[in-house]
Each structure stands twice: as structure tokens, then as C-alpha cells.
Design an enzyme around this catalytic site. Structure first.
Site, PDB file in Angstrom:
ATOM      1  N   SER A 164      15.280  63.960  13.154  1.00 38.84           N
ATOM      2  CA  SER A 164      14.975  63.854  14.514  1.00 38.84           C
ATOM      3  C   SER A 164      13.775  64.496  14.795  1.00 38.84           C
ATOM      4  CB  SER A 164      16.249  64.161  15.393  1.00 38.84           C
ATOM      5  OG  SER A 164      16.965  62.911  15.293  1.00 38.84           O
ATOM      6  N   THR A 176      20.544  61.854   6.908  1.00 37.13           N
ATOM      7  CA  THR A 176      21.898  62.640   7.008  1.00 37.13           C
ATOM      8  C   THR A 176      22.104  62.782   5.583  1.00 37.13           C
ATOM      9  OG1 THR A 176      22.466  62.242   9.253  1.00 37.13           O
ATOM     10  CG2 THR A 176      24.105  62.960   7.771  1.00 37.13           C
ATOM     11  N   LYS A 224      25.331  67.694  23.491  1.00 28.96           N
ATOM     12  CA  LYS A 224      25.903  66.580  23.088  1.00 28.96           C
ATOM     13  C   LYS A 224      26.327  65.759  24.231  1.00 28.96           C
ATOM     14  CE  LYS A 224      27.485  64.774  19.145  1.00 28.96           C
ATOM     15  NZ  LYS A 224      26.800  64.943  17.597  1.00 28.96           N
TER      16      LYS A 224
HETATM   17  P1  NAD Z   1      30.369  55.236  10.298  1.00 24.82           P
HETATM   18  O1  NAD Z   1      31.052  54.521  11.392  1.00 24.82           O
HETATM   19  O2  NAD Z   1      29.172  54.391   9.897  1.00 24.82           O
HETATM   20  O3  NAD Z   1      31.042  55.227   8.883  1.00 24.82           O
HETATM   21  C1  NAD Z   1      32.616  56.182   8.890  1.00 24.82           C
HETATM   22  C2  NAD Z   1      33.390  55.420   7.699  1.00 24.82           C
HETATM   23  O4  NAD Z   1      34.544  56.065   7.710  1.00 24.82           O
HETATM   24  C3  NAD Z   1      33.712  54.055   7.741  1.00 24.82           C
HETATM   25  O5  NAD Z   1      33.497  53.600   6.341  1.00 24.82           O
HETATM   26  C4  NAD Z   1      35.043  53.887   8.154  1.00 24.82           C
HETATM   27  O6  NAD Z   1      35.762  52.735   7.595  1.00 24.82           O
HETATM   28  C5  NAD Z   1      35.703  55.277   7.251  1.00 24.82           C
HETATM   29  N1  NAD Z   1      36.736  55.850   7.858  1.00 24.82           N
HETATM   30  C6  NAD Z   1      37.417  55.766   9.118  1.00 24.82           C
HETATM   31  N2  NAD Z   1      38.732  56.410   8.863  1.00 24.82           N
HETATM   32  C7  NAD Z   1      38.890  56.434   7.793  1.00 24.82           C
HETATM   33  C8  NAD Z   1      39.963  57.066   6.887  1.00 24.82           C
HETATM   34  N3  NAD Z   1      41.005  57.580   7.813  1.00 24.82           N
HETATM   35  N4  NAD Z   1      39.740  57.433   5.879  1.00 24.82           N
HETATM   36  C9  NAD Z   1      38.854  57.045   5.034  1.00 24.82           C
HETATM   37  N5  NAD Z   1      37.738  56.601   5.668  1.00 24.82           N
HETATM   38  C10 NAD Z   1      37.881  56.141   7.026  1.00 24.82           C
HETATM   39  O7  NAD Z   1      30.118  56.899  10.544  1.00 24.82           O
HETATM   40  P2  NAD Z   1      28.991  57.541  10.080  1.00 24.82           P
HETATM   41  O8  NAD Z   1      27.654  57.603  10.671  1.00 24.82           O
HETATM   42  O9  NAD Z   1      28.932  57.415   8.589  1.00 24.82           O
HETATM   43  O10 NAD Z   1      29.628  58.882  10.173  1.00 24.82           O
HETATM   44  C11 NAD Z   1      30.645  59.762   9.444  1.00 24.82           C
HETATM   45  C12 NAD Z   1      30.684  61.028   9.672  1.00 24.82           C
HETATM   46  O11 NAD Z   1      29.474  61.612   9.479  1.00 24.82           O
HETATM   47  C13 NAD Z   1      30.957  61.458  10.892  1.00 24.82           C
HETATM   48  O12 NAD Z   1      31.924  62.550  11.103  1.00 24.82           O
HETATM   49  C14 NAD Z   1      29.810  61.646  11.830  1.00 24.82           C
HETATM   50  O13 NAD Z   1      29.926  62.690  12.936  1.00 24.82           O
HETATM   51  C15 NAD Z   1      28.924  62.427  10.566  1.00 24.82           C
HETATM   52  N6  NAD Z   1      27.637  62.565  10.661  1.00 24.82           N
HETATM   53  C16 NAD Z   1      26.829  61.454  10.502  1.00 24.82           C
HETATM   54  C17 NAD Z   1      25.601  61.388  10.722  1.00 24.82           C
HETATM   55  C18 NAD Z   1      24.751  60.100  10.611  1.00 24.82           C
HETATM   56  O14 NAD Z   1      23.501  60.391  10.837  1.00 24.82           O
HETATM   57  N7  NAD Z   1      25.288  59.270  10.526  1.00 24.82           N
HETATM   58  C19 NAD Z   1      24.886  62.615  11.065  1.00 24.82           C
HETATM   59  C20 NAD Z   1      25.694  63.813  11.256  1.00 24.82           C
HETATM   60  C21 NAD Z   1      27.283  63.669  11.055  1.00 24.82           C
END
Ligand code: NAD
Length: 398
Positions: free
Chosen positions: A332, A179, A95
Site C-alpha cells: 500500500s 501480504t 482502522k
Molecule cells: P479471506 O476471507 O479471503 O479468507 C479467509 C479464509 O479463512 C477463508 O478460506 C475461510 O473459509 C477461512 N476460514 C474462516 N473460518 C475458518 C475457520 N474457523 N477455520 C479455518 N479456516 C477458516 O481473508 P484473507 O484476506 O485471506 O484474510 C485472512 C486473515 O489474514 C485475516 O485475519 C486478515 O485480517 C489477515 N490479513 C489479510 C491481509 C490481506 O491482504 N488479505 C492483510 C493482512 C492481514
């Protein structure tokens, strides 16, 4: 976060009866690299950490965030080792991160910072050494700048150096929503096994992972939320309309439905709860009030260790993050494979292989879980750690 990782290693070591040497292998980091990246008068701390490489080159995203720390990157690299191992991929875990608020940088500054990151760590990166990808606040454009810098330094083409690229530079179409697609395939497999029907669903987080998951699930979504709060309609939400309103007005809360807080969303009387926002959302404070029968962890680490025990006693089934969100890294993997072999896989071929890989991984975990007296997270950890330790043993490191 590092404390969670350490206590998880302790817990699993007892269950698997690991000896001192095996525990040491899991607790140590193969490579910890740090640098200070200077842009104008500012200096930004950057990290790239490889946890374990016994199964293959390091693999894991790069996060740009003001709160990133060395400890966080270490924990995330450990989780990547487990996620990659569980999915049967030929990758170790890695990471990266930069302590920066990217929203405060211009596009030119962001490009300079991303190129400097590659200049700082390029000797330890490459398709057979360590393969980065996007994470929080990094995206295909940043991957493109990084690829360009890497190829310039090495004076050769190597698209497999990084994944999450645009299709034009060797990326795959599936990556955008891999995802949530993976999470959806896994949930469907569980639904078949446990006869889950007519479920009322709530989704915390309406970003990349949460929105695409909502699209896949499409029916019976009664609540969603973002950082401003949530909305609830027991008759179901129109996800396309919610998305349009969020894009136009900034939050799902502008949709005409009952406004609820994020705390209330977690505790709704529903069947399935999808966690797609942040870490540590369900803790020992609120775990006893959760009413959903099933929880899907699309976010990394949204449930604390203490809360896991409470949910298990309440017979709530949690599909753990290293399984539920592994579709991202599985996608990936196909991109890396396509780049390494110089091919362009057909979309339909990737979709088929992806579907197969997700189902295989789910079935491995589900069988281990059903044959144990522990939760699904423990089952997933046991499978992942067993594979890493087998590779270590074969290499003569233990
Ligand atoms: P993103 O930034 O696109 O979306 C995050 C969402 O969460 C946004 O809508 C934001 O407004 C909301 N949010 C933030 N704080 C919040 C709160 N307190 N309560 C409710 N909602 C809240 O991010 P993402 O890519 O969708 O990732 C979300 C999670 O999924 C992260 O933990 C990330 O590590 C994990 N993840 C994502 C991927 C991917 O491919 N996108 C892959 C593996 C893991």
C-alpha cells in the site's frame, strides 16, 4: 480484543521500562469518529479511528462485518500503528469499520453505503491525514467508489487518498498478493538463518492470504483448511487442484484426501503451520498440543497472549502478525507514494523495493530477538514502540 491490547501494553511497558506518560501515549487514541449511515430504513453504525499519528498520516483498512465493534476497531488501529512503525513506513495507525453483513446488500446498496462512509468522515481523511484501504469484506471496487466520492466532495483529484485500488485508478499490480508475498520473503529469510529444510507445511485458511501463500510455498503442503474443515495428505497436496475444487464446489473438503477438522489441522505432526484465517485459533487450551516448530501468523491475532508463553517454552518460533503480514501495508505504501508523486512505478522497481523493505524489517526483528530473552513478537513490539515514542519525544509531546 481490547483486553489483549491492554495486557500487551502492560507486558511491553515492563520490558521496556516505560514511564506513566509513555504508557498513556500508547493507550490513547488520536481520533475516534462514529456515524450512523442510513440506507433505506436501515441504519448502520460506522467507525474510523486513528490511534497514533506521530509518524505520519493514519493508515489502515475498512472492515465490513456484522461483528465489528468500536473495541475491535480500536485494537486493530493500535496494531496498525505498530505494524507501520515496525516496517519503517511514514504512517501512523488507523482502522475503520461498518457493522453490516455486506452479503445481504445489493451492489447498489453497497455502493451507497460506501459513499456515505466517505461523506461522514471525509474532513478527517486525505493522503496527508488518514489513508484507508481494504480489509475483511471490502475490495478494490469499494475503494474505487470511495475514491470517486472523496474526489467529488473535494472537487479535485487525489488518488493517494485510498490504497488497494484497481490498477486503472492508480493501484499497483503487486497489491493482490503482497501480504502472502511479504510473509514468504520473511519465512525464507528465517529459513536461511535457521537452516529450515524439507518442511511439511499446514495452512489454516484458504482465502486470499492462505491461497497465495500456498502458491508461493508450493511444495510440501500436506494440509489446508477453510471454514468447512480441512484435508490432509502426508505425500503433499496439489494446490492448483485444491483451488479449482474449492472454486467449483465451495470447499477444499471436496478434494480427494483425508478429511480433518480445523482443530486437527492445528495439531498435526508438521514442521510449519501457517495461520491465515481468524483470530484466537491457538489459545491456552490447545497450545501445548501444537507440534509444528515454526508458526507464521498471516492472520491478525491468531494466537492468544497465554498461548504465546506456552509456545515459547516449547521452543516453537512464531513469526508475529505485525511482521509476517506487513507485506499488505508495505505494498500500500508504494501505491500511495506513486499516487502522491504522480508517477507510475515499473512493476520490477516495486518488486525490488518491496523485497528490500521486507528483508530489512525481518533482519531488524531477528537481531533484536536473538539479542533478547523474549519471543519474536516481543522483539517486534519493542522496535515498533521505540520508534513511535522517539517521534513523540521529538515532537515535544513527552
Ligand atoms: P479471506 O476471507 O479471503 O479468507 C479467509 C479464509 O479463512 C477463508 O478460506 C475461510 O473459509 C477461512 N476460514 C474462516 N473460518 C475458518 C475457520 N474457523 N477455520 C479455518 N479456516 C477458516 O481473508 P484473507 O484476506 O485471506 O484474510 C485472512 C486473515 O489474514 C485475516 O485475519 C486478515 O485480517 C489477515 N490479513 C489479510 C491481509 C490481506 O491482504 N488479505 C492483510 C493482512 C492481514
Amino acid at each position: 480484543m481490547l483486553t489483549i491490547t491492554k495486557s500487551m501494553i502492560e507486558k511491553i511497558s515492563k520490558i521496556m521500562d516505560l514511564d506513566k506518560k509513555e504508557k498513556e501515549i500508547l493507550s490513547k487514541y488520536f481520533k475516534i469518529q462514529k456515524a450512523n449511515l442510513k440506507i433505506k430504513k436501515h441504519s448502520y453504525k460506522a467507525f474510523r479511528i486513528i490511534h497514533n499519528n506521530s509518524l505520519g498520516p493514519g493508515k489502515g483498512g475498512i472492515r465490513y462485518h456484522p461483528n465489528v465493534s468500536e473495541d475491535e476497531v480500536k485494537s486493530l488501529s493500535f496494531w496498525m500503528s505498530l505494524k507501520n512503525s515496525l516496517a519503517g513506513l511514514p504512517f501512523g495507525g488507523a482502522k475503520g469499520g461498518i457493522i453490516v453483513d455486506p452479503k445481504k446488500l445489493s451492489q447498489d446498496e453497497l455502493q451507497e453505503l460506501s459513499r456515505k462512509y466517505v461523506r461522514a468522515f471525509h474532513k478527517h481523511m486525505g493522503q496527508d491525514k488518514d489513508v484507508p484501504a481494504p480489509d475483511v469484506y471490502t475490495n478494490p471496487q469499494i475503494m474505487s467508489w470511495m475514491l470517486d466520492e472523496f474526489e467529488k466532495i473535494n472537487d479535485k483529484k487525489e488518488p493517494g487518498f485510498i490504497t488497494g485500488k484497481p490498477v486503472e485508478l492508480g493501484g499497483i499490480r503487486l497489491r493482490n498478493d503482497s501480504t502472502s508475498k511479504g510473509g514468504f520473503i520473511i519465512f525464507n529469510e528465517l529459513a536461511k538463518k535457521e537452516n529450515i529444510k524439507n518442511s511439511r507445511i499446514a495452512i489454516q485458511g484458504f482465502g486470499n492470504a492462505g491461497y497465495f501463500m500456498a502458491k508461493h510455498l508450493s511444495k510440501n503442503i500436506v494440509a489446508v483448511s477453510d471454514s468447512s474443515g480441512g484435508i490432509y495428505d502426508p505425500k503433499g497436496l496439489n494446490i492448483d487442484k485444491v483451488k479449482n475444487i474449492k472454486d467449483e464446489k465451495g470447499s477444499v473438503q471436496n478434494y480427494s484426501a483425508k478429511k480433518i477438522s480445523n482443530k486437527e489441522l492445528l495439531e498435526l505432526d508438521i514442521d510449519i503451520l501457517v495461520l491465515a484465517a481468524l483470530e484466537n485459533q491457538i489459545t491456552k487450551e490447545n497450545a501445548s498440543r501444537i507440534k509444528a516448530g515454526y508458526i507464521i501468523e498471516l492472520a491478525n491475532g491468531p494466537i492468544s497472549n497465554d498461548a504465546d508463553g506456552i509456545l515459547f517454552k516449547k521452543k516453537i518460533t512464531v513469526i508475529p502478525d505485525i511482521l509476517a503480514n506487513s507485506g499488505g501495508v508495505v505494498g500500500s505504501y508504494f501505491e500511495w507514494l506513486q499516487n502522491k508523486t504522480g508517477t507510475g512505478f515499473e512493476d520490477s522497481y516495486i518488486e525490488r523495493m518491496f523485497d528490500q523493505k521486507m528483508k530489512e524489517t525481518f533482519n531488524k526483528v531477528y537481531n533484536e530477538y536473538k539479542n533478547s530473552k523474549h519471543d519474536m513478537r516481543t522483539a517486534a513490539y519493542v522496535i515498533a514502540i521505540r520508534r513511535i515514542l522517539d517521534a513523540e519525544r521529538l515532537r515535544g509531546r513527552i
